[in-house]
Scaffold this motif. Structure first.
Motif, PDB file in Angstrom:
ATOM      1  N   ASP A  23     -48.981 -12.551 -22.937  1.00 50.69           N
ATOM      2  CA  ASP A  23     -48.925 -11.109 -23.209  1.00 50.69           C
ATOM      3  C   ASP A  23     -48.419 -10.845 -24.628  1.00 50.69           C
ATOM      4  O   ASP A  23     -48.900  -9.937 -25.307  1.00 50.69           O
ATOM      5  N   VAL A  24     -47.427 -11.621 -25.036  1.00 58.19           N
ATOM      6  CA  VAL A  24     -46.823 -11.457 -26.357  1.00 58.19           C
ATOM      7  C   VAL A  24     -46.878 -12.800 -27.080  1.00 58.19           C
ATOM      8  O   VAL A  24     -46.423 -13.814 -26.543  1.00 58.19           O
ATOM      9  N   TYR A  60     -35.232 -10.528 -25.332  1.00 58.21           N
ATOM     10  CA  TYR A  60     -36.250  -9.648 -24.751  1.00 58.21           C
ATOM     11  C   TYR A  60     -36.872 -10.303 -23.510  1.00 58.21           C
ATOM     12  O   TYR A  60     -37.094  -9.645 -22.491  1.00 58.21           O
ATOM     13  N   ALA A  61     -37.141 -11.596 -23.591  1.00 55.65           N
ATOM     14  CA  ALA A  61     -37.763 -12.307 -22.468  1.00 55.65           C
ATOM     15  C   ALA A  61     -36.863 -12.303 -21.236  1.00 55.65           C
ATOM     16  O   ALA A  61     -37.349 -12.241 -20.100  1.00 55.65           O
ATOM     17  N   ARG A  62     -35.546 -12.371 -21.436  1.00 49.51           N
ATOM     18  CA  ARG A  62     -34.623 -12.337 -20.293  1.00 49.51           C
ATOM     19  C   ARG A  62     -34.736 -11.028 -19.520  1.00 49.51           C
ATOM     20  O   ARG A  62     -34.540 -11.003 -18.310  1.00 49.51           O
ATOM     21  N   ARG A  63     -35.024  -9.950 -20.245  1.00 48.39           N
ATOM     22  CA  ARG A  63     -35.110  -8.634 -19.601  1.00 48.39           C
ATOM     23  C   ARG A  63     -36.514  -8.342 -19.082  1.00 48.39           C
ATOM     24  O   ARG A  63     -36.717  -7.327 -18.419  1.00 48.39           O
ATOM     25  N   HIS A  64     -37.484  -9.208 -19.411  1.00 45.98           N
ATOM     26  CA  HIS A  64     -38.874  -8.966 -19.013  1.00 45.98           C
ATOM     27  C   HIS A  64     -39.477 -10.265 -18.485  1.00 45.98           C
ATOM     28  O   HIS A  64     -40.406 -10.828 -19.077  1.00 45.98           O
ATOM     29  N   ARG A  65     -38.942 -10.725 -17.369  1.00 44.45           N
ATOM     30  CA  ARG A  65     -39.369 -12.000 -16.794  1.00 44.45           C
ATOM     31  C   ARG A  65     -40.818 -11.965 -16.336  1.00 44.45           C
ATOM     32  O   ARG A  65     -41.430 -13.019 -16.100  1.00 44.45           O
ATOM     33  N   ASP A  66     -41.384 -10.774 -16.157  1.00 48.30           N
ATOM     34  CA  ASP A  66     -42.750 -10.667 -15.690  1.00 48.30           C
ATOM     35  C   ASP A  66     -43.769 -10.915 -16.792  1.00 48.30           C
ATOM     36  O   ASP A  66     -44.967 -11.069 -16.511  1.00 48.30           O
ATOM     37  N   LEU A  67     -43.321 -10.932 -18.051  1.00 49.18           N
ATOM     38  CA  LEU A  67     -44.229 -11.117 -19.176  1.00 49.18           C
ATOM     39  C   LEU A  67     -44.332 -12.593 -19.559  1.00 49.18           C
ATOM     40  O   LEU A  67     -43.343 -13.323 -19.522  1.00 49.18           O
ATOM     41  N   HIS A  68     -45.534 -12.994 -19.939  1.00 46.83           N
ATOM     42  CA  HIS A  68     -45.750 -14.331 -20.500  1.00 46.83           C
ATOM     43  C   HIS A  68     -45.620 -14.215 -22.020  1.00 46.83           C
ATOM     44  O   HIS A  68     -46.468 -13.604 -22.680  1.00 46.83           O
ATOM     45  N   ALA A  75     -53.847 -11.519 -26.780  1.00 50.59           N
ATOM     46  CA  ALA A  75     -52.495 -11.004 -26.502  1.00 50.59           C
ATOM     47  C   ALA A  75     -52.472  -9.482 -26.543  1.00 50.59           C
ATOM     48  O   ALA A  75     -53.313  -8.826 -27.162  1.00 50.59           O
ATOM     49  N   ARG A  76     -51.453  -8.915 -25.908  1.00 45.09           N
ATOM     50  CA  ARG A  76     -51.234  -7.467 -25.939  1.00 45.09           C
ATOM     51  C   ARG A  76     -50.390  -7.067 -27.144  1.00 45.09           C
ATOM     52  O   ARG A  76     -50.505  -5.955 -27.655  1.00 45.09           O
ATOM     53  N   VAL A  77     -49.526  -7.971 -27.613  1.00 41.84           N
ATOM     54  CA  VAL A  77     -48.653  -7.705 -28.759  1.00 41.84           C
ATOM     55  C   VAL A  77     -48.542  -8.977 -29.587  1.00 41.84           C
ATOM     56  O   VAL A  77     -48.452 -10.079 -29.030  1.00 41.84           O
ATOM     57  N   VAL A  78     -48.531  -8.821 -30.910  1.00 39.85           N
ATOM     58  CA  VAL A  78     -48.310  -9.955 -31.801  1.00 39.85           C
ATOM     59  C   VAL A  78     -47.106  -9.662 -32.693  1.00 39.85           C
ATOM     60  O   VAL A  78     -47.036  -8.602 -33.330  1.00 39.85           O
ATOM     61  N   VAL A  79     -46.170 -10.607 -32.723  1.00 35.98           N
ATOM     62  CA  VAL A  79     -44.975 -10.523 -33.565  1.00 35.98           C
ATOM     63  C   VAL A  79     -45.017 -11.684 -34.543  1.00 35.98           C
ATOM     64  O   VAL A  79     -45.301 -12.826 -34.140  1.00 35.98           O
TER      65      VAL A  79
END
Length: 500
Positions: free
Chosen positions: A19-20, A41-49, A81-85
């Motif tokens: 996703d990211v 951020y990943a700790r708060r959004h465990r549903d995201l890959h 991906a949905r977002v690129v950083v």
């Protein structure tokens, strides 16, 4: 270049594409700061890959990580991906845009040993102004931008470019880099965008300095590069060392004056020397080891212009200690005398002060030169100013504050203790605010313990706990009395952007 996966994707989150996607590039400098922000951020959004191509940085602990990816594979992940950083590297930014993304970009900072120079900071700033990226400089901002990109993807998409190959990518990178040099620039000049009405007041910045020439030059460069439409005069006050006349500059919109402290030696006398030498209504402070962000002054002056009765405007800070950065900002826009008695509010750092000069000269007085060693002179000035009218605060960070072992009061425990006891005697109002009195008493206890005065420290620990049994500084002081090195405690606090 082959893929080296350092943390597999959990089965519950595994998919063909993440996703990211976060790309840190291949630079040999570590960019652990961005990895930490993404992991938070990943700790708060465990549903995201979330996939992090971390290069020579530490591998993420929560997000999936890989050191390197072939260019085609990374590009494929970006397209899906949905977002690129990304970091601020031109090639990585071009690749993200070619994949159809308006990338979220965090620039590497040379002060944190993330790059050899500040070209990424300058590059990212210009791309942000041109609308080519979305830049961010704090974990909170990064989290907000990722959230926005996930909920409003249309705002973070661009039309992918046709064609591929290294030659076209290099050409696109060169075109983006040209943004850095598309405006005429002469050595020693700064572009100033004028307000049509040309009503922006002149500001004098007082910079006390002692034995830190390299840090000083960095501080002056940040003042010179302010995106402020009005004139900025900087007065560099040399305290207890010979002035450097080479710093002086008389022409242009950013003149610099060099003077010597003619008052009491120390920080308070140096600040007052600069204030008395100023001839403008607005005076700002900046320590010689701190740097202003580009829009800091403009944001504060806008408040002063809109509120003629406001006498002081502060803002948030970003604390840098041992290559770790923490944001400290208040979520309030007004601070009263009572607020300052209850808490020091270290977010109101002197390098953020913008003050109406008349509020000191014709009002509460200049910086106190009576305080032993000038310790806490900024806090004491805020107390006097807040008695007149509330302190205005801008919640966003505007100054990068460097904490380091060469900081002026590092290890000067007896001076700190003496100054804090002076403060309690001068302001009996602390007795009416148990929380505030216990805070200062706990600081005294810690300083006395660190100075090796065990008996005095124990007495102040008792005083602290009588006023507020839950005051943590008393227990920190007790640890030092029992043998724990004070440096261990202060370092642990500094790494979190806090102090005793």
């Amino acid at each position: 270049m082959t893929e080296q996966t350092t943390r597999p994707v959990p089965e519950s989150r595994r998919s063909d594409h993440p996703d990211v996607v976060v790309s840190i590039g291949t630079d040999h400098h570590a960019f652990d700061r961005l990895v930490r922000w993404i992991d938070d951020y990943a700790r708060r959004h465990r549903d995201l890959h979330i996939l992090v191509q971390h290069g020579h940085s530490a591998a993420p602990e929560v997000a999936a990580g890989t050191r390197f990816l072939p260019g085609e594979e990374l590009g494929s992940h970006m397209r899906e991906a949905r977002v690129v950083v990304t970091h601020g590297g031109p090639g990585t930014i071009v690749q993200a845009r070619d994949a159809g993304h308006l990338p979220v970009v965090v620039a590497r900072d040379p002060e944190l040993d993330e790059h050899v120079d500040d070209h990424q900071l300058l590059f990212v700033r210009r791309l942000e102004e041109a609308g080519r990226i979305r830049a961010c400089s704090s974990p909170q901002q990064l989290s907000a931008l990722i959230d926005k990109a996930l909920t409003s993807p249309e705002d973070f998409r661009v039309r992918p470019s046709s064609g591929d190959g290294p030659e076209r990518a290099a050409l696109r990178a060169g075109q983006l880099i040209d943004l850095l040099t598309d405006a005429p620039a002469e050595p020693g000049t700064t572009e100033v965008v004028r307000d049509p009405a040309d009503t922006w007041p002149e500001v004098t910045v007082v910079v006390p300095t002692r034995d830190r020439p390299e840090l000083l030059r960095r501080t002056l460069r940040a003042i010179e590069e302010q995106r402020y439409p009005g004139r900025i005069t900087t007065i560099v006050v040399f305290d207890n060392n010979l002035p450097d006349p080479a710093l002086a500059r008389a022409d242009g919109e950013r003149p610099v004056r060099v003077v010597t402290n003619t008052l009491t030696p120390g920080l308070a006398g140096a600040r007052n020397t600069g204030v008395l030498a100023a001839d403008t209504d607005l005076v700002a402070f900046c320590d010689d080891d701190d740097t202003w962000m580009a829009d800091k002054l403009r944001a504060q002056v806008e408040v002063m212009r809109a509120e003629p009765d406001t006498e002081v405007v502060c803002c948030g800070i970003r604390v840098v200690y041992d290559r770790v950065e923490a944001v400290r900002s208040l979520d309030r826009t007004s601070v009263t005398f009572g607020d300052l008695l209850a808490s020091r509010l270290t977010e109101l750092h002197p390098s953020t002060f913008l003050i109406r000069r008349r509020a000191m000269i014709d009002g509460c007085g200049t910086v106190s030169e009576e305080i032993p060693g000038s310790y806490g002179e900024d806090y004491e000035l805020l107390l006097r100013l807040a008695k007149r009218t509330p302190i205005r605060n801008i919640p966003e960070p505007g100054v990068r504050v460097l904490w380091h072992r060469r900081s002026h009061f590092s290890g000067r425990w007896q001076t700190i203790s003496t100054a804090l006891r002076w403060l309690l005697e001068r302001y009996p109002e602390f007795r009416l605010v148990p929380r505030g009195y216990a805070r200062v008493a706990g600081q005294i206890a810690f300083a006395e313990a660190s100075a090796g005065s065990r008996g005095t420290a124990l007495r102040w620990i008792g005083t602290t706990l009588r006023h507020r049994p839950s005051e943590g500084r008393a227990y920190l002081a007790l640890l030092v009395v029992c043998g724990m090195p004070p440096g261990w405690i202060t370092r642990a606090l500094h790494l979190r952007g806090k102090g005793v």
